[in-house]
Design an enzyme around this catalytic site. Structure first.
Site, PDB file in Angstrom:
ATOM      1  N   SER A 156       0.871  -1.173   0.000  1.00 30.89           N
ATOM      2  CA  SER A 156       0.000   0.000   0.000  1.00 30.89           C
ATOM      3  C   SER A 156       0.912   1.230   0.000  1.00 30.89           C
ATOM      4  CB  SER A 156      -0.891  -0.008   1.254  1.00 30.89           C
ATOM      5  OG  SER A 156      -1.688   1.155   1.302  1.00 30.89           O
ATOM      6  N   HIS A 178      -3.138  -6.011   1.583  1.00 31.86           N
ATOM      7  CA  HIS A 178      -2.213  -6.925   2.256  1.00 31.86           C
ATOM      8  C   HIS A 178      -2.773  -8.343   2.352  1.00 31.86           C
ATOM      9  CE1 HIS A 178      -0.250  -3.340   4.603  1.00 31.86           C
ATOM     10  NE2 HIS A 178       0.041  -3.354   3.318  1.00 31.86           N
ATOM     11  N   GLU A 185      -6.371  -2.853   8.052  1.00 27.94           N
ATOM     12  CA  GLU A 185      -5.811  -3.406   9.290  1.00 27.94           C
ATOM     13  C   GLU A 185      -6.729  -3.114  10.478  1.00 27.94           C
ATOM     14  OE1 GLU A 185      -1.977  -1.633   9.772  1.00 27.94           O
ATOM     15  OE2 GLU A 185      -1.209  -2.411   7.891  1.00 27.94           O
ATOM     16  N   GLU A 222       1.362  -9.458   6.797  1.00 29.89           N
ATOM     17  CA  GLU A 222       1.906  -8.963   8.062  1.00 29.89           C
ATOM     18  C   GLU A 222       1.629  -9.895   9.231  1.00 29.89           C
ATOM     19  OE1 GLU A 222       0.527  -4.963   8.589  1.00 29.89           O
ATOM     20  OE2 GLU A 222       1.693  -4.203   6.892  1.00 29.89           O
ATOM     21  N   ASP A 240      -6.636   0.818  10.418  1.00 33.31           N
ATOM     22  CA  ASP A 240      -6.019   1.475   9.260  1.00 33.31           C
ATOM     23  C   ASP A 240      -6.950   1.221   8.080  1.00 33.31           C
ATOM     24  OD1 ASP A 240      -4.581   2.410   7.117  1.00 33.31           O
ATOM     25  OD2 ASP A 240      -2.869   1.069   7.372  1.00 33.31           O
ATOM     26  N   GLU A 265      -6.083   5.311  11.232  1.00 35.69           N
ATOM     27  CA  GLU A 265      -5.085   5.693  10.221  1.00 35.69           C
ATOM     28  C   GLU A 265      -5.712   5.789   8.828  1.00 35.69           C
ATOM     29  OE1 GLU A 265      -1.137   3.634   8.199  1.00 35.69           O
ATOM     30  OE2 GLU A 265      -1.643   3.158  10.288  1.00 35.69           O
ATOM     31  N   ASP A 274      -0.780   8.557   6.970  1.00 36.32           N
ATOM     32  CA  ASP A 274       0.281   7.748   6.370  1.00 36.32           C
ATOM     33  C   ASP A 274       0.438   8.169   4.913  1.00 36.32           C
ATOM     34  OD1 ASP A 274       2.149   5.913   5.526  1.00 36.32           O
ATOM     35  OD2 ASP A 274       0.806   4.186   5.602  1.00 36.32           O
ATOM     36  N   LYS A 284       7.661   5.918   8.244  1.00 39.67           N
ATOM     37  CA  LYS A 284       8.268   4.809   7.495  1.00 39.67           C
ATOM     38  C   LYS A 284       9.530   5.352   6.842  1.00 39.67           C
ATOM     39  CE  LYS A 284       3.855   2.537   6.433  1.00 39.67           C
ATOM     40  NZ  LYS A 284       2.821   2.338   5.380  1.00 39.67           N
ATOM     41  N   HIS A 307       6.625  -0.439  10.365  1.00 43.05           N
ATOM     42  CA  HIS A 307       7.133  -1.425   9.412  1.00 43.05           C
ATOM     43  C   HIS A 307       6.444  -1.248   8.060  1.00 43.05           C
ATOM     44  CE1 HIS A 307       3.699  -4.514  10.483  1.00 43.05           C
ATOM     45  NE2 HIS A 307       3.241  -3.296  10.266  1.00 43.05           N
ATOM     46  N   LYS A 332       4.464   0.662  15.155  1.00 38.84           N
ATOM     47  CA  LYS A 332       3.487  -0.179  14.459  1.00 38.84           C
ATOM     48  C   LYS A 332       4.240  -1.347  13.837  1.00 38.84           C
ATOM     49  CE  LYS A 332      -0.116   0.010  10.926  1.00 38.84           C
ATOM     50  NZ  LYS A 332      -0.593   0.748   9.733  1.00 38.84           N
TER      51      LYS A 332
END
Length: 416
Positions: free
Chosen positions: A42, A145, A155, A198, A234, A279, A306, A331, A359, A382
């Site tokens: 993403s 993901h 997430e 993840e 997220d 997020e 993000d 990040k 991450h 995170k």
């Protein structure tokens, strides 16, 4: 001369998804240090480019060329090194060297400096007292993901803000992960559950079903451990946004939402499930919608950018001017060098915005992110709770706690 770079080289390695990425090594007379770059699925439109045209091989070739530019520089002069990296590339988006090669080179230099000084990386990059971050872990996964009939949001996370020790916080997240598995298998005994990129559970749930399961699991672990466990989301809403229609398209939920409807929906979820962290609830250019949400939930939910801010100081400035966020994702490979990362985090902290070291979905076993979180005073990290590439960071933080006697950071919205 001690600490002088003698050469820099790189090699192709594989990340946790089995995709190619880069490892960079920095040599001085006395030490060799290496750093690996992760990769995201993403990816925000305003991030630096992970690799140039030609991919990892082209980045490796560029690292070999930049070696002569870095030769003779001192590893302790991070700003100078990172300035040379920028000058060598010459583009805003690292289109020549690649952001992954840039950040791996930058972090490898910092690691070499720490080795030269015989200190830990977090101590080398720190400015002030060191504290351990609270782990924010992905428990139920969806979005890009997760393959198949995945949830529209990306997430569903937990963060044990009541933990007094990092080890206890990590254990709490593991327990929530296991409790979610127990709940899911009891609800769907004939369904074979898998884990996504993840390590989060991939389950055929709606958004509200996922939040119900996660809330129940978190409450059970709270009762067993006596540790407050908060939940987060997220949305990765840029993946849902259809620009020409100006709507968010929920594929699994079979509906579309305008920006105002998206705002109302997110607010309702925050209220109903007491969500502490949210997020990317809107697209990567919608500073205004972020600001409206942030104003509504100020002091009780971290509205986190993000894709909106991509660890970029200039985009963070815009978010600050508009009141768009109370938190940002950090990040390192989104922006290219450790100096860039530090400048963004410093700006965030000086404006009471919570930096969350993060991450990527395609990770490596490099533990540098743990040290960046501690050294740059990020109160939250995170990071997933399953998979060796995630555990590398978790276990490194446990080591730092045990060996250095570090205490936990101050939780957001806390007066303690």
């Amino acid at each position: 001369m001690t600490g002088t770079i003698r050469k820099v080289n790189a090699q192709k390695i594989l990340d946790s998804r089995g995709n190619a990425t880069i490892e960079v090594r920095v040599y001085t007379k006395d030490v060799v240090a290496s750093a690996c770059a992760p990769s995201g699925a993403s990816v925000g439109r305003f991030e630096v480019r992970a690799f140039p045209e030609g991919g990892v091989d082209a980045s490796i070739e560029m690292v070999n060329k930049i070696s002569s530019k870095l030769k003779g520089l001192n590893v302790e002069e991070q700003n100078v090194v990172d300035s040379v990296i920028h000058e060598f590339d010459g583009t805003k988006q690292f289109e020549k060297l690649g952001g992954n090669a840039a950040i791996a080179t930058s972090i490898a230099v910092a690691k070499a400096a720490a080795l030269e000084k015989n200190v830990r990386l977090c101590e080398h990059i720190a400015d002030g007292r060191l504290r351990l971050p609270f782990p924010l872990s992905n428990i139920i996964g969806g979005g890009v993901h997760t393959k198949g009939d995945s949830i529209d949001f990306q997430e569903f996370l937990v963060v044990p803000l009541g933990a007094k020790k990092f080890r206890d916080a990590a254990v709490a997240n593991v327990m929530v992960h296991k409790e979610v598995a127990r709940i899911l298998t009891s609800q769907r005994p004939h369904y074979v559950f898998g884990r996504n990129d993840e390590g989060a559970w991939a389950a055929p749930l709606t958004i509200k079903e996922a939040l119900e399961v996660l809330s129940n699991a978190a409450q059970k672990v709270e009762g067993e451990l006596g540790i407050e466990v908060k939940i987060g989301v997220d949305a990765a809403a840029s993946e849902l946004w259809i620009e020409n229609e100006k709507v968010y398209v929920y594929r699994k939920e079979k509906c579309k939402k305008s920006t105002s409807q998206q705002l109302d929906y997110v607010l309702s979820l925050i209220e109903e499930y007491d969500i502490f962290y949210f997020e990317d609830p809107f697209g990567e250019e919608d500073f205004e919608a972020f600001a409206k949400l942030n104003k509504n939930v100020s002091g009780r939910c971290l509205v986190t950018g993000d894709d909106l801010t991509v660890t970029n100081k200039e985009r963070l400035k815009t978010a600050l001017e508009r009141g768009s966020v109370s938190s940002i994702i950090v990040k390192p490979n989104q922006v290219g060098t450790l100096t860039d990362v530090k400048e963004t985090v410093t700006l965030a902290l000086s404006n009471n915005v919570v930096p969350v070291a993060s991450h990527r979905s395609g990770e490596t076993c490099d533990s540098a992110l743990a040290h960046i979180a501690v050294g740059l005073k990020c109160p939250i990290i995170k990071i997933g709770i399953m998979g060796s590439e995630r555990m590398a960071k978790i276990n490194e933080l446990i080591r730092l706690e045990d060996e250095m006697g570090l205490r936990m950071a101050k939780p957001p919205f806390s007066d303690s």
